[in-house]
Structure formats: C-alpha cells, structure tokens
Design an enzyme around this catalytic site. Structure first.
Site, PDB file in Angstrom:
ATOM      1  N   HIS A  23       0.836  -1.200   0.000  1.00  0.00           N
ATOM      2  CA  HIS A  23       0.000   0.000   0.000  1.00  0.00           C
ATOM      3  C   HIS A  23       0.875   1.256   0.000  1.00  0.00           C
ATOM      4  O   HIS A  23       0.559   2.252  -0.639  1.00  0.00           O
ATOM      5  CB  HIS A  23      -0.930   0.005   1.222  1.00  0.00           C
ATOM      6  CG  HIS A  23      -1.954  -1.074   1.170  1.00  0.00           C
ATOM      7  ND1 HIS A  23      -3.303  -0.841   1.299  1.00  0.00           N
ATOM      8  CD2 HIS A  23      -1.829  -2.411   0.987  1.00  0.00           C
ATOM      9  CE1 HIS A  23      -3.961  -1.988   1.197  1.00  0.00           C
ATOM     10  NE2 HIS A  23      -3.092  -2.958   1.019  1.00  0.00           N
ATOM     11  N   ASP A 128      -6.568   5.259   2.615  1.00  0.00           N
ATOM     12  CA  ASP A 128      -6.697   3.882   2.161  1.00  0.00           C
ATOM     13  C   ASP A 128      -8.155   3.438   2.325  1.00  0.00           C
ATOM     14  O   ASP A 128      -8.821   3.843   3.290  1.00  0.00           O
ATOM     15  CB  ASP A 128      -5.804   3.010   3.057  1.00  0.00           C
ATOM     16  CG  ASP A 128      -5.389   1.737   2.369  1.00  0.00           C
ATOM     17  OD1 ASP A 128      -4.205   1.636   2.014  1.00  0.00           O
ATOM     18  OD2 ASP A 128      -6.251   0.852   2.177  1.00  0.00           O
TER      19      ASP A 128
END
Ligand code: UDP
Length: 487
Positions: A23, A128
C-alpha cells in the site's frame, strides 16, 4: 499540468495509507505524481517505523512531507515494534487492521494543526479504503475524504461487495452471484479466502472490514490504481456500484529512483541484481519462469514440494523467490528438507534454476527478455508489473482480493491460467508441469495467445521513465484535481 499553480499555490493534501508495503509504494507514487502536477504540499501521515521505511525508500531532496502518528503496537496485542504487515504472522494481520483505527486521534491532531497554521483545512484527505474512519475526520474539518484503492477496479469491487453483502452466506451452492456484477456472472466459494468464507458479520474480520468499507463508500470519490483501457468492465461496474466518481490514475509503479530492489522496499535482496541479470543473459528469450508470492505470503509445505517436483520435471529454467512454508516463521532460515533431496544443488549445478531467499529484484527480472512467464499470487502490484512487461501469469492466489484478480486475468484479459488457490489445496507435480507447459510454450496455441494479449496490455500500460503518461490516467488525474479544487 492542470492550471492550479496560480490559484492554489498553497493547496495541501494529507494522505493516510494502510500499514503494508504493497500500500505504501502506490501511495508514495500517487503523492509524487499529484505533487508534480500541481505543486500542492502532500503530507503522508503514518506511524514512526513506516516513516523510517518511507525515508529509506525516497531520496532526501524529495518534496513529500512525512508526519508521524504515534502508535504503540504492544497496546494492541501485537509484538513490540510491529507497525507493518511485514514480519507479522498472517493470523495476526487482523490485529493490525483493528489497531489502525487508533490512528484516528493523532490524525485529527495533525489535520487540526495544519488547519490552524494555514487558516483553512487541507484540500482533501486521501485515505486507504481500509481507513474508512478518515471519512469522519475529514467531515469534521469541513473537507472531503477521497478513498484510494491500491488494487484494480474488478478486484476492488469483488472485495468490497463480498464484505458488504456476504453473498455466499445467502446460498448453499458452490457458485453464487455477487452484487455489483452482472446477473449471469458467478463467483465460486473456492475463490474465497477462509476468513471471508467463514465470516458471519460478527467475527473479528467482519467487525473491521464491514464498517470500514461502508465508511469509505461515503467518501467524495475513489482513486483506483488502474488504467481505464485494461479493465473496462471492472471500472464500469465499480462506478455503478459506488455511485461515486472513480479516478483511474494507474499504473502507480515505483519511479525509476526506487527501482533498485534494495532501497525500494528497504529490503536486502537474496541475490544481487547483477548476478540475477547475468544469469538471465545466459537464457533464451522468454524461456525462464519467475516465481514469487509477493511480500507477505508463502505456500504450504506439501505444495512447495509438489511445485519443486513439477518444476524439475517441466525441464524449464526458473528463478524462484522462496520463503519458509506456511505455518513457519517466514523470516527464519530456510531448511533443505522443505524441498526434494538435493533439489537446490541439482538446479544450480546444471544452471536450470536459482532459488532466491526471501526477496528478489522483481522488476529487473520481469523486465528481462529471458523471462517468459510469472507464477504469481496475483497481488495487484505484481499483476501490473508483469503485464507492463508483457509477461503472462500463472495464477496462484493466496489472500485478499487476489483470487478475484486471478479470475479477471483468466476470463476478461486472457493472459493467465490459474494453477491452484490458497494454501489448503493439494496440488500434484503433474498439474504443475502441465500448466507451466501450457503458459510457457508460446510458439503456438494458448501460450501464444496469452503472450500476445499480455503484449497488447503492456502497450496500454506503457509509462515513461518519469512516471505515468497514459492519456486516460492523465485526464483522470486532472479530473480529480479539478474536483477537489471546486468542492
Ligand atoms: N516484491 C519484490 N521482490 C520480492 C517480492 C515482492 O520486489 O521478492 C515487490 C513486487 O515487485 C511488488 C510488491 O513487492 O511491487 C508486492 O506487491 P503485490 O501487490 O504484488 O503483493 P503483496 O506483497 O502486497 O501481497
């Protein structure tokens, strides 16, 4: 360049990534690209050890700001000094997910400080998809939250819809429909990772994912690490499902400066890039199979044995990034007993294959012309990296949305054959040998078709050394910037 410099010279965006390398790298690249196109200040807010990693991965003269959010892993039942999925045993991942919610208070303090100092809140917070709680933070400061999915559109839709609807709980059949997909479109129970397969809405996984995804679905829009042309179906379906703008700004791959596998992930490679390239130079074009299961997964001991046996019998050359099997400490020493007797020496002696322990220079291997196929867990970064080089994929999904990516690679893109799924299955050396043969025989038949399709996708994904130049991704990025400036 969007015409923003003169009007919003002091624009500021705060980013809140999830604590995993898969990520952080796309977040970093997204930050770099937005900054380059707008001159906005970008602050990535994350825990101290992840900041250390980001500092080691980026050059000191870059313009991205890093803000530390205090975090004490021991307070969340995690081992001391663990702030990333790396080094965390897979069963403990869920603890890190739950612990990530504790970042809300420090993020609020950061946004409050920025708001006071600058006289207005940041233009937006990009968080996120797993950090749905940021939607509340953004709202309370009068700004918007934009959710960023580091996965592709198809995989993201399947993942969020599975968690939001638990469709497999509503039927006893092996095949079932997933809301958001066309009515005649089915998924299989065997494509579900065991955590979602057994989820009932009250277990620890459901208690994290269901509310966080629901909150992310209330954000102002989503950014997706994909390219409009490579998965038109997934993007259209995701937009319909979310009823929000979805900006496709991919492929967000590490910039050239991060491509050396050492500084890129702050990890030492098990082999030097030079030695790896030298070995690949000895091989014919498209003759080598590259095998890796990403940064945080591995296969079971019996699967590892069958894979080695099938590989040996296939007669193909290979580079295999290998870690101890599932159930053992992935960072521990590798034991010879996990492979057929004398396997590593035999492969090395006759120059058939190399085992790279723990971490390999993936981008360099995939971009070498000797690499003919990639046996992959279908993590989205790996998928983009492979297809960017026109390398077809043998799918072996192990976690997260990987099985949905694998389905798309086979059914929508036609660039892959799936070997097996997850760690619980038994595979035979015969199956391994057969699938390797199908994908690596690229002179005719299915192998040839897959290679041609992978090459077509590589053209659509092509980027310049300085970053993304896909027309649709550039337009999408500009659309995103215009939206946050006008809201
Ligand atoms: N990677 C690498 N060497 C390895 C394993 C992984 O460079 O030995 C990199 C790979 O290039 C990719 C990332 O780590 O950029 C893995 O991301 P992906 O989304 O494929 O899988 P994840 O690790 O998140 O499961």
């Amino acid at each position: 360049m969007v015409e923003t410099k003169a009007t919003k010279r002091n624009g500021h965006i705060v980013m809140s990534p999830f604590m995993a390398h898969g990520h952080l790298i796309p977040f970093l690249e997204l930050a770099r690209q937005i900054h380059e196109r707008t001159s906005f200040t970008i602050t990535i807010a994350i825990t101290p050890l992840n900041i250390q990693y980001l500092k080691s991965a980026i050059s000191s003269n870059n313009d991205i700001q890093l803000a530390e959010l205090p975090f004490n892993s021991s307070q969340h039942g995690l081992p001391p000094n663990i702030e990333n999925t790396e080094k965390l045993p897979l069963p403990d991942f869920i603890k890190l997910f739950h612990a990530s919610v504790s970042l809300e208070a420090p993020l609020r303090s950061l946004v409050s400080k920025i708001t006071q100092e600058e006289g207005h809140p940041p233009l937006c917070i990009i968080s996120d998809v797993f950090h749905g709680w940021v939607t509340n933070v953004a709202e309370s400061f009068g700004t918007g939250n934009i959710s960023f999915t580091t996965c592709g559109a198809y995989g993201t839709l399947a993942y969020i819809s599975m968690w939001s609807n638990l469709p497999h709980r509503k039927t006893d059949t092996e095949e079932f429909w997933v809301p958001g997909f066309p009515k005649n479109y089915t998924f299989q129970r065997s494509q579900l990772h065991k955590h979602i397969r057994s989820a009932d809405g009250s277990d620890a996984w459901s208690r994290f994912f269901i509310p966080q995804i629901a909150l992310s679905m209330k954000s102002k829009g989503w950014i997706c690490n994909t390219v409009e042309e490579i998965e038109p179906l997934g993007i259209q379906l995701l937009r319909n499902y979310l009823q929000l703008p979805v900006w496709t700004v991919g492929p967000l791959q590490p910039p050239a400066s991060l491509k050396s596998s050492k500084n890129r992930a702050g990890k030492e490679s098990g082999i030097s890039v030079e030695a790896c390239i030298e070995w690949l130079h000895l091989k014919d074009q498209s003759s080598v199979l590259y095998i890796s299961f990403g940064s945080q997964n591995t296969i079971s001991a019996s699967q590892m044995m069958a894979l080695a046996e099938g590989l040996e019998e296939s007669g193909k050359s290979f580079i295999w990034v290998i870690r101890p099997p599932f159930g053992f400490d992935m960072n521990a020493e590798f034991l010879a007993e996990w492979l057929p007797k004398g396997f590593e020496e035999r492969m090395e002696d006759n120059k058939r294959g190399i085992l790279v322990h723990k971490w390999g220079p993936q981008l360099e291997i995939l971009s070498h012309s000797s690499t003919g196929a990639f046996l992959s867990h279908c993590g989205w970064n790996s998928v983009l990296e492979s297809l960017s080089q026109g390398v077809p994929i043998i799918g072996w999904p192990l976690a997260a949305e990987q099985a949905y990516n694998a389905k798309m690679l086979v059914e929508e893109m036609g660039v892959s054959v799936e070997l097996t799924r997850f760690v619980e299955t038994d595979i035979s050396k015969e199956e391994v040998k057969k699938v390797i043969g199908v994908v690596m025989d690229q002179k005719e038949g299915r192998g040839k078709e897959m290679k041609e399709k992978a090459n077509e996708i590589a053209v659509l994904l092509a980027t310049t050394e300085n970053g993304q130049e896909n027309d649709s991704s550039v337009r999408s990025m500009d659309g995103f910037v215009r939206t946050i400036l006008s809201s």
